[in-house]
Design an enzyme around this catalytic site. Structure first.
Site, PDB file in Angstrom:
ATOM      1  N   HIS A 140      75.918  76.424  49.308  1.00 60.10           N
ATOM      2  CA  HIS A 140      76.583  75.900  50.456  1.00 60.10           C
ATOM      3  C   HIS A 140      76.896  74.389  50.386  1.00 60.10           C
ATOM      4  O   HIS A 140      75.909  73.952  49.998  1.00 60.10           O
ATOM      5  CB  HIS A 140      75.984  76.413  51.932  1.00 60.10           C
ATOM      6  CG  HIS A 140      76.248  77.985  52.146  1.00 60.10           C
ATOM      7  ND1 HIS A 140      76.017  78.594  53.341  1.00 60.10           N
ATOM      8  CD2 HIS A 140      76.626  78.814  51.121  1.00 60.10           C
ATOM      9  CE1 HIS A 140      76.295  79.772  53.173  1.00 60.10           C
ATOM     10  NE2 HIS A 140      76.826  80.181  51.792  1.00 60.10           N
ATOM     11  N   GLU A 196      76.312  72.262  52.801  1.00 63.78           N
ATOM     12  CA  GLU A 196      75.222  71.393  53.291  1.00 63.78           C
ATOM     13  C   GLU A 196      74.125  71.406  52.507  1.00 63.78           C
ATOM     14  O   GLU A 196      73.432  70.232  52.399  1.00 63.78           O
ATOM     15  CB  GLU A 196      74.804  72.113  54.606  1.00 63.78           C
ATOM     16  CG  GLU A 196      75.850  72.297  55.885  1.00 63.78           C
ATOM     17  CD  GLU A 196      76.753  73.639  55.722  1.00 63.78           C
ATOM     18  OE1 GLU A 196      77.019  73.969  54.461  1.00 63.78           O
ATOM     19  OE2 GLU A 196      76.673  74.197  56.604  1.00 63.78           O
ATOM     20  N   CYS A 210      75.468  77.889  58.932  1.00 62.15           N
ATOM     21  CA  CYS A 210      75.109  79.147  58.802  1.00 62.15           C
ATOM     22  C   CYS A 210      73.336  79.180  59.204  1.00 62.15           C
ATOM     23  O   CYS A 210      72.939  78.031  59.033  1.00 62.15           O
ATOM     24  CB  CYS A 210      75.597  80.055  57.497  1.00 62.15           C
ATOM     25  SG  CYS A 210      74.421  79.419  56.214  1.00 62.15           S
ATOM     26  N   CYS A 213      71.595  77.092  56.226  1.00 62.06           N
ATOM     27  CA  CYS A 213      71.993  75.588  56.568  1.00 62.06           C
ATOM     28  C   CYS A 213      71.358  74.956  57.461  1.00 62.06           C
ATOM     29  O   CYS A 213      70.887  73.777  57.241  1.00 62.06           O
ATOM     30  CB  CYS A 213      73.469  75.427  56.153  1.00 62.06           C
ATOM     31  SG  CYS A 213      74.170  75.961  54.656  1.00 62.06           S
TER      32      CYS A 213
HETATM   33 ZN   LIG Z   1      75.446  77.572  55.085  1.00 67.91          ZN
END
Ligand SMILES: [Zn+2]
Length: 174
Positions: A71, A73, A101, A104
């Site tokens: 992801h 991040e 999410c 993250c």
């Molecule tokens: Zn995430």
């Protein structure tokens, strides 16, 4: 105009300046998000900023790297840690175009960041109030302020265009 600025005006001016800074860095995160589309990745981008300088950039690369944890991040936090030579990112502000999410937010907590700024909410997976409120959970030994809604129209337009095109492509295949 009166040379004397009232306290309220001073606060408003400062908030205005801060917002301008947040928008500037969110535009950099949006730039990263746009690059994700090249590899058929959902357009989410992030930057990590320390003392007004970008020390890490990331974009969603799940498809590009076949990595469920890639992801934006996580990619940006790893880049920042590498750049700074430490996993403790205590002076860092993380900018991301979509509400993080659970993974993250977890990564941000473990990195001990100073502040999180995101653009649009993610009603499906967001862990900063939408589905979960991880940072608001008081069991954590590290927490940080969260600022939501910076450049949110741009970020959500980018996502809706991406998903609309994806649906069109899939419909054309049938
Ligand atoms: Zn995430």
């Amino acid at each position: 105009m009166s040379p004397r600025v009232s306290q309220v005006e001073a606060v408003v001016l400062r908030m205005h300046d801060e917002l301008a800074v947040h928008e500037r860095f969110m535009r950099e995160a949006l730039h990263e998000a746009r690059l994700a589309v090249q590899t058929a990745d959902v357009p989410v981008g992030a930057v990590v900023v320390v003392e007004g300088r970008i020390v890490g950039r990331g974009r969603n690369q799940r498809e590009a790297l076949a990595d469920p944890t890639a992801h934006a991040e996580v990619v940006a936090l790893r880049a920042a840690a590498q750049q700074l030579g430490t996993w403790r990112l205590t002076e860092a502000t993380l900018y991301v175009t979509l509400e993080p999410c659970i993974m993250c937010v977890g990564a941000a907590v473990l990195s001990r960041i100073r502040c999180l700024v995101f653009a649009c909410h993610d009603p499906k997976n967001g862990a900063c109030g939408s589905q979960f409120d991880i940072v608001g959970a008081r069991r954590l030994n590290h927490t940080f302020p969260v600022i939501a809604g910076v450049c949110q129209e741009e970020a959500s337009a980018l996502l809706s265009t991406f998903f609309r095109r994806l649906r069109q492509k899939e419909a054309a295949k049938r």
